[in-house]
Design an enzyme around this catalytic site. Sequence first.
Site, PDB file in Angstrom:
ATOM      1  N   GLY A  24     -35.685  76.714  79.099  1.00  0.00           N
ATOM      2  CA  GLY A  24     -36.165  76.723  80.422  1.00  0.00           C
ATOM      3  C   GLY A  24     -36.594  77.692  80.866  1.00  0.00           C
ATOM      4  O   GLY A  24     -37.298  78.597  80.549  1.00  0.00           O
ATOM      5  N   HIS A  25     -35.346  78.489  82.289  1.00  0.00           N
ATOM      6  CA  HIS A  25     -36.085  79.681  82.831  1.00  0.00           C
ATOM      7  C   HIS A  25     -35.638  80.705  82.176  1.00  0.00           C
ATOM      8  O   HIS A  25     -37.203  81.259  81.463  1.00  0.00           O
ATOM      9  CB  HIS A  25     -35.637  79.118  84.537  1.00  0.00           C
ATOM     10  CG  HIS A  25     -35.758  80.674  85.115  1.00  0.00           C
ATOM     11  ND1 HIS A  25     -36.933  80.316  85.550  1.00  0.00           N
ATOM     12  CD2 HIS A  25     -35.099  81.593  85.815  1.00  0.00           C
ATOM     13  CE1 HIS A  25     -37.303  80.589  86.531  1.00  0.00           C
ATOM     14  NE2 HIS A  25     -36.503  81.638  87.214  1.00  0.00           N
ATOM     15  N   PHE A  26     -35.033  81.237  81.704  1.00  0.00           N
ATOM     16  CA  PHE A  26     -34.406  82.671  81.005  1.00  0.00           C
ATOM     17  C   PHE A  26     -35.130  82.162  79.528  1.00  0.00           C
ATOM     18  O   PHE A  26     -34.565  82.566  78.137  1.00  0.00           O
ATOM     19  CB  PHE A  26     -33.428  83.130  81.236  1.00  0.00           C
ATOM     20  CG  PHE A  26     -33.567  83.705  82.915  1.00  0.00           C
ATOM     21  CD1 PHE A  26     -33.381  84.395  82.553  1.00  0.00           C
ATOM     22  CD2 PHE A  26     -32.758  82.972  83.552  1.00  0.00           C
ATOM     23  CE1 PHE A  26     -33.375  85.576  84.184  1.00  0.00           C
ATOM     24  CE2 PHE A  26     -32.540  83.230  84.899  1.00  0.00           C
ATOM     25  CZ  PHE A  26     -33.211  84.983  85.124  1.00  0.00           C
TER      26      PHE A  26
END
Length: 298
Positions: A269-271
């Site tokens: 995902g994002h991180f």
Amino acid sequence: MPATNTTNRVHLRQVAVGEVSVFYRQAGDPLAPALLLLHGFPSSSHMFRNLIPRLAERFFVIAPDLPGFGFTQAPPRETFDYSFDALTRVMADFTDAIGLERYGLYVFDYGAPVGYRLAMARPDRVAALISQNGNAYEEGLSDGWGPTRAFWADPSPVNRAAMREMFTLESVRWQYVQGAPNERLVAPETYWLDHALLLRPGNQELQLDLIADYASNVALYPSFHAYFRTHQPPLLAVWGARDPFFLPAGAEAFRRDLPDAEVHFLDTGHFALETHLDEIAGRIVAFLERLAAIGRPG
């Protein structure tokens, strides 16, 4: 007893930049090629805590906390303009203050528009770009930006209040674990630290100012593209493909203006650094060393 290798030891430092005292992490040989790492919301240079030692074996690595984040000390919003233009000015002055004249630039989330603004203003200083979920294209914005777009269109007290949901522990944690292949790979201190810093008196108001001003970054996308086309900076995109905010299409779009861009998708995902540190570090090192080997800026 063998000598201890301290090359990749991370040093924590503070430097005055006008009315802002910038906290930053630094490691590596100052004579080595430099890398400037710019974090995103709601994080800080803490997100690079494990990446910095990996890169410091070959590079001089600097990761500051942006004003309003981490441990950088900045004035209250009544006397300081919490906008992306102001964040960029502080980062430009920060690089001057520490004598950073030419560097590769790693950008993520909020750090992307700050970094791209910095590169546009000083194109001769940026040797290469590394974008980890650092968007610059409309098609990279997911439908999840709907409430934020409503706030941009009408920054009423009601819409401003609706944005406060982003500051809860549940919301901060969700940003870290959403899309991750295994939530247990995400260190809980990451989202607990971010949440604790968001709870500082006055911090949420300045964060709301920045959320409102993010629309100025979208308005600058054509200018970012013009910078890419004109200066053709070498670019590596390493992208969490299941990012709920920035879609893979945003990474693919770099090739429209930078035909030689390297784009790699990660199953997370994002991180992405929380789950794919080894792969990201390896791709960064290979990318920068390849540039040096073929004589391109790096």
